[in-house]
Scaffold this active site. Structure first.
Site, PDB file in Angstrom:
ATOM      1  N   GLY A  94      21.228   8.645 -34.404  1.00 17.08           N
ATOM      2  CA  GLY A  94      20.072   8.375 -33.548  1.00 17.08           C
ATOM      3  C   GLY A  94      20.322   7.248 -32.572  1.00 17.08           C
ATOM      4  N   ALA A 153      23.844   7.980 -23.449  1.00 19.20           N
ATOM      5  CA  ALA A 153      24.517   9.016 -22.643  1.00 19.20           C
ATOM      6  C   ALA A 153      25.731   9.617 -23.360  1.00 19.20           C
ATOM      7  CB  ALA A 153      24.926   8.424 -21.301  1.00 19.20           C
ATOM      8  N   GLY A 154      26.364   8.853 -24.244  1.00 10.17           N
ATOM      9  CA  GLY A 154      27.513   9.380 -24.989  1.00 10.17           C
ATOM     10  C   GLY A 154      27.088  10.534 -25.896  1.00 10.17           C
ATOM     11  N   HIS A 155      25.977  10.344 -26.613  1.00  4.28           N
ATOM     12  CA  HIS A 155      25.469  11.424 -27.480  1.00  4.28           C
ATOM     13  C   HIS A 155      25.050  12.632 -26.629  1.00  4.28           C
ATOM     14  CE1 HIS A 155      24.297   7.792 -30.002  1.00  4.28           C
ATOM     15  NE2 HIS A 155      25.032   8.489 -30.841  1.00  4.28           N
ATOM     16  N   GLY A 178      32.341  12.000 -30.719  1.00  5.91           N
ATOM     17  CA  GLY A 178      32.879  11.184 -29.629  1.00  5.91           C
ATOM     18  C   GLY A 178      34.233  10.595 -30.000  1.00  5.91           C
ATOM     19  N   LYS A 207      35.232   7.806 -29.026  1.00  5.59           N
ATOM     20  CA  LYS A 207      35.141   6.349 -29.163  1.00  5.59           C
ATOM     21  C   LYS A 207      35.444   5.942 -30.601  1.00  5.59           C
ATOM     22  CE  LYS A 207      32.139   2.648 -29.474  1.00  5.59           C
ATOM     23  NZ  LYS A 207      31.351   2.819 -30.655  1.00  5.59           N
ATOM     24  N   ASP A 208      34.972   6.749 -31.548  1.00  2.00           N
ATOM     25  CA  ASP A 208      35.273   6.505 -32.965  1.00  2.00           C
ATOM     26  C   ASP A 208      36.527   7.306 -33.314  1.00  2.00           C
ATOM     27  OD1 ASP A 208      32.881   4.891 -33.703  1.00  2.00           O
ATOM     28  OD2 ASP A 208      31.863   6.678 -32.992  1.00  2.00           O
ATOM     29  N   GLN A 250      37.482   7.654 -37.004  1.00  2.00           N
ATOM     30  CA  GLN A 250      36.513   8.554 -37.655  1.00  2.00           C
ATOM     31  C   GLN A 250      36.854  10.012 -37.340  1.00  2.00           C
ATOM     32  OE1 GLN A 250      32.073   7.981 -37.777  1.00  2.00           O
ATOM     33  NE2 GLN A 250      32.083   9.374 -36.051  1.00  2.00           N
ATOM     34  N   SER A 278      27.526   2.522 -26.872  1.00  2.00           N
ATOM     35  CA  SER A 278      27.355   2.435 -28.324  1.00  2.00           C
ATOM     36  C   SER A 278      25.938   1.968 -28.609  1.00  2.00           C
ATOM     37  CB  SER A 278      28.346   1.409 -28.893  1.00  2.00           C
ATOM     38  OG  SER A 278      27.953   1.013 -30.180  1.00  2.00           O
TER      39      SER A 278
HETATM   40  O1  PAF Z   1      29.428   8.464 -35.542  1.00  2.00           O
HETATM   41  C1  PAF Z   1      28.314   8.469 -36.124  1.00  2.00           C
HETATM   42  O2  PAF Z   1      27.259   8.341 -35.512  1.00  2.00           O
HETATM   43  C2  PAF Z   1      28.281   8.609 -37.636  1.00  2.00           C
HETATM   44  O3  PAF Z   1      29.367   7.974 -38.230  1.00  2.00           O
HETATM   45  C3  PAF Z   1      28.164  10.072 -38.097  1.00  2.00           C
HETATM   46  C4  PAF Z   1      29.385  10.878 -37.682  1.00  2.00           C
HETATM   47  C5  PAF Z   1      26.912  10.704 -37.514  1.00  2.00           C
HETATM   48  C6  PAF Z   1      28.064  10.120 -39.624  1.00  2.00           C
HETATM   49  O4  PAF Z   1      26.966   9.415 -40.087  1.00  2.00           O
END
Ligand code: PAF
Length: 286
Positions: free
Chosen positions: A31, A35-37, A147, A149-150, A153, A185
């Site tokens: 949440g 703009a990235g999301h 993204g 950016k992570d 991840q 972010s």
């Molecule tokens: O990158 C994120 O926002 C979170 O780490 C994710 C992938 C939604 C998992 O909670």
């Protein structure tokens, strides 16, 4: 846009879609959408018939003393943004809907999870891998978008999907930046005005290191040391600044061409991460 709050509601909607043969793209988020999301949703729209977005501030990926309680929760504004970009379904579960109190199973991608951000945030990536695995099992999408950016991840999620045979394609989408280079972010909102003015220097340090690597006159260790000194003198408390192979995130050596430079640093109380991924070979070509 439909909104579901429980697994059974989610399964009902997804099941009805599936019976008509549509393809499904999934964008998991915590949440406070920026703009990235929204770019992830735009990219999803190009690739699938239906788009599911989840908003879930996942407690298991926050360590003790981290910002789980204060993480920005802006559901109403997020919903409006998702309607504007054309998401089809928002899944907005509660912690109780996601985690049974007696849950005993966690997913850990060994090797990749205890370095870089994992070294200073123990358990963080197990929390991420577990929630992403659960959400992928719940939504059962054809594709899921994250993204770049992570970067760590994303590498962990790709490895988990490969190792657990999850039937989904993982797609990484380029980082969206502010005009001055700062990677978007949700945590940028924690920065004071003074810190916000300094924050783009993290990306500048990555660009300078990339240019030095392409120039090939200094050792990688020297480039990392210079970047750490630059960040420190700009007022950051650097956590790490590391040149790695982009394929497996192992430490790079002088012969490697496909590289990622990963950095994390604190400005005041705010921890920022960023990276830059490039191929020395293609950048050296005339
Ligand atoms: O990158 C994120 O926002 C979170 O780490 C994710 C992938 C939604 C998992 O909670």
């Amino acid at each position: 846009m439909q909104v579901t709050y429980t697994l059974s509601e989610l399964r009902e909607v997804i099941g009805a879609w599936r019976s008509t043969g549509v393809s499904i793209a999934f964008v998991p988020t915590m949440g406070n959408l920026h703009a990235g999301h929204l770019k992830l949703v735009h990219e999803a729209r190009k690739r699938a018939d239906k788009i599911v977005v989840s908003i879930f501030v996942n407690p298991t990926q926050f360590g003790i003393g981290e910002d789980f309680e204060t993480y920005p929760r802006t559901e109403r504004e997020d919903m409006e943004k998702l309607i504007d970009v054309g998401a089809d379904l928002l899944y907005l579960p509660s912690v109780a809907d996601v985690y049974a109190p007696d849950a005993l199973t966690f997913v850990t991608v060994t090797g990749l999870s205890d370095r870089y951000c994992g070294a200073s945030r123990p358990g963080h990536f197990s929390g991420v891998a577990t929630i992403v695995c659960k959400l992928l099992n719940r939504v059962q999408p054809n594709i899921a978008l994250f993204g770049q950016k992570d970067f760590q991840q994303l590498a962990i999620i790709r490895t988990m999907v490969r190792d657990l045979d999850l039937p989904v394609e993982i797609i990484g989408i380029e980082t969206v930046r502010e005009a001055d280079g700062l990677a978007m972010s949700s945590r940028n909102g924690y920065l004071t005005a003074q810190e916000r003015a300094v924050a783009p220097m993290l990306y500048q340090s990555l660009c300078s290191a990339r240019d030095a690597l392409i120039d090939d006159k200094q050792s990688m260790a020297q480039i990392e040391r210079d970047a750490l000194l630059f960040l420190q003198s700009a007022g950051f408390q650097a956590d790490y600044f590391s040149i790695a192979r982009s394929g497996d995130l192992q430490r790079a050596n002088a012969e490697d061409s496909d590289l990622v430079i990963l950095a994390a640093a604190k400005l005041g109380k705010t921890r920022l991460i960023d990276n830059i991924c490039f191929s020395r070979e293609s950048m050296n070509k005339p």
